[in-house]
Structure formats: structure tokens, C-alpha cells
Scaffold this motif. Structure first.
Motif, PDB file in Angstrom:
ATOM      1  N   LEU A  45     -90.940  27.922   6.906  1.00  0.00           N
ATOM      2  CA  LEU A  45     -90.443  26.663   6.349  1.00  0.00           C
ATOM      3  C   LEU A  45     -91.441  26.114   5.333  1.00  0.00           C
ATOM      4  O   LEU A  45     -91.049  25.571   4.297  1.00  0.00           O
ATOM      5  CB  LEU A  45     -90.216  25.641   7.466  1.00  0.00           C
ATOM      6  N   GLY A  46     -92.718  26.264   5.620  1.00  0.00           N
ATOM      7  CA  GLY A  46     -93.747  25.824   4.689  1.00  0.00           C
ATOM      8  C   GLY A  46     -93.662  26.559   3.363  1.00  0.00           C
ATOM      9  O   GLY A  46     -93.808  25.963   2.291  1.00  0.00           O
ATOM     10  N   MET A  47     -93.410  27.862   3.424  1.00  0.00           N
ATOM     11  CA  MET A  47     -93.313  28.655   2.196  1.00  0.00           C
ATOM     12  C   MET A  47     -92.091  28.253   1.378  1.00  0.00           C
ATOM     13  O   MET A  47     -92.156  28.176   0.144  1.00  0.00           O
ATOM     14  CB  MET A  47     -93.247  30.144   2.547  1.00  0.00           C
ATOM     15  N   VAL A  48     -90.970  28.004   2.046  1.00  0.00           N
ATOM     16  CA  VAL A  48     -89.760  27.568   1.354  1.00  0.00           C
ATOM     17  C   VAL A  48     -89.997  26.221   0.680  1.00  0.00           C
ATOM     18  O   VAL A  48     -89.615  26.009  -0.483  1.00  0.00           O
ATOM     19  CB  VAL A  48     -88.584  27.463   2.345  1.00  0.00           C
ATOM     20  N   THR A  49     -90.632  25.302   1.408  1.00  0.00           N
ATOM     21  CA  THR A  49     -90.918  23.981   0.859  1.00  0.00           C
ATOM     22  C   THR A  49     -91.876  24.079  -0.323  1.00  0.00           C
ATOM     23  O   THR A  49     -91.729  23.376  -1.325  1.00  0.00           O
ATOM     24  CB  THR A  49     -91.527  23.068   1.950  1.00  0.00           C
ATOM     25  N   THR A  50     -92.847  24.982  -0.227  1.00  0.00           N
ATOM     26  CA  THR A  50     -93.780  25.202  -1.326  1.00  0.00           C
ATOM     27  C   THR A  50     -93.043  25.678  -2.574  1.00  0.00           C
ATOM     28  O   THR A  50     -93.311  25.212  -3.693  1.00  0.00           O
ATOM     29  CB  THR A  50     -94.842  26.256  -0.941  1.00  0.00           C
ATOM     30  N   LEU A  51     -92.087  26.592  -2.390  1.00  0.00           N
ATOM     31  CA  LEU A  51     -91.307  27.103  -3.511  1.00  0.00           C
ATOM     32  C   LEU A  51     -90.507  25.989  -4.171  1.00  0.00           C
ATOM     33  O   LEU A  51     -90.497  25.862  -5.409  1.00  0.00           O
ATOM     34  CB  LEU A  51     -90.365  28.212  -3.033  1.00  0.00           C
ATOM     35  N   ALA A  52     -89.862  25.161  -3.357  1.00  0.00           N
ATOM     36  CA  ALA A  52     -89.059  24.064  -3.897  1.00  0.00           C
ATOM     37  C   ALA A  52     -89.924  23.067  -4.663  1.00  0.00           C
ATOM     38  O   ALA A  52     -89.570  22.614  -5.757  1.00  0.00           O
ATOM     39  CB  ALA A  52     -88.315  23.349  -2.767  1.00  0.00           C
ATOM     40  N   VAL A  53     -91.062  22.718  -4.087  1.00  0.00           N
ATOM     41  CA  VAL A  53     -91.971  21.774  -4.746  1.00  0.00           C
ATOM     42  C   VAL A  53     -92.527  22.372  -6.033  1.00  0.00           C
ATOM     43  O   VAL A  53     -92.598  21.698  -7.069  1.00  0.00           O
ATOM     44  CB  VAL A  53     -93.119  21.363  -3.793  1.00  0.00           C
ATOM     45  N   ALA A  54     -92.914  23.646  -5.987  1.00  0.00           N
ATOM     46  CA  ALA A  54     -93.500  24.300  -7.165  1.00  0.00           C
ATOM     47  C   ALA A  54     -92.513  24.337  -8.329  1.00  0.00           C
ATOM     48  O   ALA A  54     -92.887  24.068  -9.481  1.00  0.00           O
ATOM     49  CB  ALA A  54     -93.947  25.708  -6.811  1.00  0.00           C
ATOM     50  N   LEU A  55     -91.259  24.649  -8.046  1.00  0.00           N
ATOM     51  CA  LEU A  55     -90.251  24.711  -9.102  1.00  0.00           C
ATOM     52  C   LEU A  55     -90.020  23.339  -9.721  1.00  0.00           C
ATOM     53  O   LEU A  55     -89.658  23.230 -10.898  1.00  0.00           O
ATOM     54  CB  LEU A  55     -88.934  25.274  -8.554  1.00  0.00           C
ATOM     55  N   HIS A  56     -90.209  22.297  -8.932  1.00  0.00           N
ATOM     56  CA  HIS A  56     -90.066  20.943  -9.467  1.00  0.00           C
ATOM     57  C   HIS A  56     -91.297  20.516 -10.258  1.00  0.00           C
ATOM     58  O   HIS A  56     -91.201  19.813 -11.264  1.00  0.00           O
ATOM     59  CB  HIS A  56     -89.819  19.952  -8.326  1.00  0.00           C
TER      60      HIS A  56
ATOM     61  N   LEU B 197     -85.668  24.796 -16.871  1.00  0.00           N
ATOM     62  CA  LEU B 197     -86.561  24.602 -15.724  1.00  0.00           C
ATOM     63  C   LEU B 197     -86.129  23.414 -14.884  1.00  0.00           C
ATOM     64  O   LEU B 197     -86.186  23.456 -13.655  1.00  0.00           O
ATOM     65  CB  LEU B 197     -88.001  24.410 -16.205  1.00  0.00           C
ATOM     66  N   VAL B 198     -85.705  22.358 -15.554  1.00  0.00           N
ATOM     67  CA  VAL B 198     -85.220  21.168 -14.840  1.00  0.00           C
ATOM     68  C   VAL B 198     -83.984  21.527 -14.019  1.00  0.00           C
ATOM     69  O   VAL B 198     -83.838  21.101 -12.864  1.00  0.00           O
ATOM     70  CB  VAL B 198     -84.897  20.035 -15.840  1.00  0.00           C
ATOM     71  N   SER B 199     -83.087  22.322 -14.599  1.00  0.00           N
ATOM     72  CA  SER B 199     -81.871  22.731 -13.894  1.00  0.00           C
ATOM     73  C   SER B 199     -82.202  23.583 -12.675  1.00  0.00           C
ATOM     74  O   SER B 199     -81.647  23.381 -11.588  1.00  0.00           O
ATOM     75  CB  SER B 199     -80.961  23.524 -14.842  1.00  0.00           C
ATOM     76  N   LEU B 200     -83.116  24.544 -12.855  1.00  0.00           N
ATOM     77  CA  LEU B 200     -83.546  25.388 -11.737  1.00  0.00           C
ATOM     78  C   LEU B 200     -84.202  24.544 -10.650  1.00  0.00           C
ATOM     79  O   LEU B 200     -83.951  24.743  -9.453  1.00  0.00           O
ATOM     80  CB  LEU B 200     -84.529  26.443 -12.244  1.00  0.00           C
ATOM     81  N   SER B 201     -85.001  23.591 -11.064  1.00  0.00           N
ATOM     82  CA  SER B 201     -85.679  22.692 -10.132  1.00  0.00           C
ATOM     83  C   SER B 201     -84.685  21.877  -9.314  1.00  0.00           C
ATOM     84  O   SER B 201     -84.821  21.745  -8.094  1.00  0.00           O
ATOM     85  CB  SER B 201     -86.609  21.762 -10.903  1.00  0.00           C
ATOM     86  N   ALA B 202     -83.670  21.321  -9.987  1.00  0.00           N
ATOM     87  CA  ALA B 202     -82.664  20.512  -9.293  1.00  0.00           C
ATOM     88  C   ALA B 202     -81.951  21.326  -8.221  1.00  0.00           C
ATOM     89  O   ALA B 202     -81.743  20.866  -7.095  1.00  0.00           O
ATOM     90  CB  ALA B 202     -81.654  19.953 -10.296  1.00  0.00           C
ATOM     91  N   GLY B 203     -81.572  22.551  -8.570  1.00  0.00           N
ATOM     92  CA  GLY B 203     -80.900  23.413  -7.597  1.00  0.00           C
ATOM     93  C   GLY B 203     -81.794  23.773  -6.426  1.00  0.00           C
ATOM     94  O   GLY B 203     -81.354  23.778  -5.272  1.00  0.00           O
ATOM     95  N   ALA B 204     -83.060  24.043  -6.719  1.00  0.00           N
ATOM     96  CA  ALA B 204     -84.002  24.407  -5.660  1.00  0.00           C
ATOM     97  C   ALA B 204     -84.250  23.238  -4.714  1.00  0.00           C
ATOM     98  O   ALA B 204     -84.333  23.409  -3.497  1.00  0.00           O
ATOM     99  CB  ALA B 204     -85.317  24.882  -6.266  1.00  0.00           C
ATOM    100  N   LEU B 205     -84.352  22.033  -5.261  1.00  0.00           N
ATOM    101  CA  LEU B 205     -84.575  20.858  -4.418  1.00  0.00           C
ATOM    102  C   LEU B 205     -83.361  20.575  -3.532  1.00  0.00           C
ATOM    103  O   LEU B 205     -83.510  20.267  -2.339  1.00  0.00           O
ATOM    104  CB  LEU B 205     -84.887  19.637  -5.292  1.00  0.00           C
TER     105      LEU B 205
END
Length: 246
Positions: A129-140, A39-47
Motif C-alpha cells: 500500500l505504501g508503494m502504491v501511495t508513493t506512485l500516486a503522490v509521485a505522479l502528482h 502529466l496533469v491528466s495522468l496525475s488526476a487519474g492516478a490520484l
């Protein structure tokens, strides 16, 4: 009004991530740590993908010059904030950095409030853009909230109190989102400047906090799996970018 509804929905979704602690109670620590690393790895890539593929291009389009200087300032600002608050995300249940539960809650509240501001700014600029940012934040937020829940237990909180405290602090995302929406409609030119702030924060969290956790893995197979999840996070953001352009 539609934008505010999106902001409220996104921030409430992010806040609900704090309840993931309920799931962790039923999992063995060894199994949990394996899942957390992925999950941390996926989060790093998404951010990273969110910062370089979405936030920065949008910021350049909105602001023109000076964007990368603002990203650098934001990066340094997050470093200073972390030092001042001794704030560091922990992705394992027992982490010596989080020695004081209440200090962790305070730092997490500020982090969540900033996330809310950023989400509001992204939605005001563009819903996609809001939805993309939400996805990135959620994964983190998922690995972070699991870690924070473990920190509170380690600090001596009872399980129920730890869960409620973590969720209460997570609601600061909603507070930040509502305030960000209010400021966007009262302070001219406020919103675009949140984009480089978010990009700097995303890059800092991924580079200084998440990626070092990935690098600690010594097992070759696990390292490959972690790198694969990291790349998957970037690919997800790339696919979202391509789809949003159609």
C-alpha cells in the motif's frame, strides 16, 4: 526498522521531484505546457485510482464504519486549508493565483508535510500500500513541482534560489514521513485514520485542481489525448491492485 527505511526511501524520492526544475529550464514554454497537460491528466487519474482502488478499500477493512464520513471531512478540510492559505497548485509558469512566492512555499510545505504523514501511514499498514501511495503522490508531484518552480521565478526568485527553495520545502515530505512513523508506534490506532485523510485529499486535488485544467483544453485531439492519459492513470492503479493481490 525495515518500514522506516521504506518510508525514508519513498519520501526522499518524492522530495527529489523538486529538482525537476532543472529540466524545465532547457525546455521551451510552449512544449512544456503541452507535456504538463498530459502529466496533469495522468496525475488526476492516478490520484482517483489510488483513492478509490487502494486507500478507501484498505480504510474500510481497517476501520469498518465511518470511513466515508471521514473522507468527506478530509475533503472539506482541504478546501478550507486552500482558502485560508490561498494555496492552489499552478501547472503553468505564469499563474496569477500564485502572486506571492513565499506564501506559495509556505502552503507547499504544509502539503508536503501531510504527504509525508500519509506515506508513513500507508507503509506502516502494508508495504505494498505504501508503494502504491508513493506512485500516486509521485505522479502528482511532477507537474506540481514544475508549476511551483515557475511560480517562484515569476515571483522574482533567481533561478538558483528558486530551485534550492523548492527543494528545501520538498524535504518536508521526509519530516512528515519520519514524524508519521514515530507517531504510529506511540499513538495506538493512529495510522488507519490517515487512510481516509489521504483519500479525501487525493479526491480533492484531482477533482478541484487537476481536472478543471484538463477541461479547459478546447482542441479535440488534445482533449482525447488528455482523457487517455487520465484513464491510463486509473488503469495503472488497477493493474497495481491486481498484481498486489497475486
Amino acid at each position: 526498522m525495515e518500514t522506516l527505511i521504506y518510508i525514508l526511501g519513498a519520501t526522499l524520492l518524492i522530495s527529489s521531484g523538486a529538482l525537476v526544475g532543472i529540466v524545465t529550464l532547457a525546455m521551451q514554454e510552449e512544449r512544456l505546457e503541452k507535456i504538463l497537460l498530459l502529466l496533469v491528466s495522468l496525475s488526476a487519474g492516478a490520484l482517483m485510482g489510488g483513492a478509490f482502488l487502494h486507500l478507501l478499500p484498505e480504510a474500510v477493512e481497517e476501520l469498518g464504519g465511518g470511513v466515508f464520513e471521514m473522507v468527506l471531512v478530509a475533503f472539506v478540510g482541504f478546501f478550507v486549508l486552500e482558502k485560508v492559505l490561498h494555496w492552489r497548485h499552478c501547472h503553468k509558469g505564469r499563474c496569477g493565483v500564485h502572486s506571492f512566492g513565499y506564501l506559495n512555499l509556505f502552503g507547499d510545505a504544509i502539503h508536503n508535510f501531510i504527504d509525508g504523514l500519509v506515506l508513513a501511514g500507508a507503509f506502516v499498514v502494508d508495504i505494498r500500500l505504501g508503494m502504491v501511495t508513493t506512485l500516486a503522490v509521485a505522479l502528482h508531484e511532477i507537474p506540481q513541482e514544475v508549476g511551483d518552480f515557475g511560480v517562484l521565478l515569476y515571483a522574482g526568485f533567481e533561478k538558483k534560489k528558486a530551485l534550492l527553495a523548492n527543494f528545501g520545502v520538498a524535504l518536508m515530505v521526509v519530516v512528515g514521513g519520519v514524524l508519521g512513523y514515530w507517531m504510529a508506534h506511540r499513538i495506538e490506532g493512529f495510522v488507519p485514520y490517515l487512510l481516509p485523510l489521504a483519500a479525501g485529499g487525493f479526491i480533492y486535488i484531482a477533482a478541484s485542481d487537476l481536472m478543471p485544467e484538463i477541461r479547459k483544453e478546447k482542441d479535440a485531439k488534445k482533449s482525447v489525448a488528455s482523457f487517455g492519459m487520465f484513464m491510463l492513470g486509473i488503469v495503472i492503479m488497477l493493474l497495481v491492485r491486481l498484481i498486489s493481490r497475486e
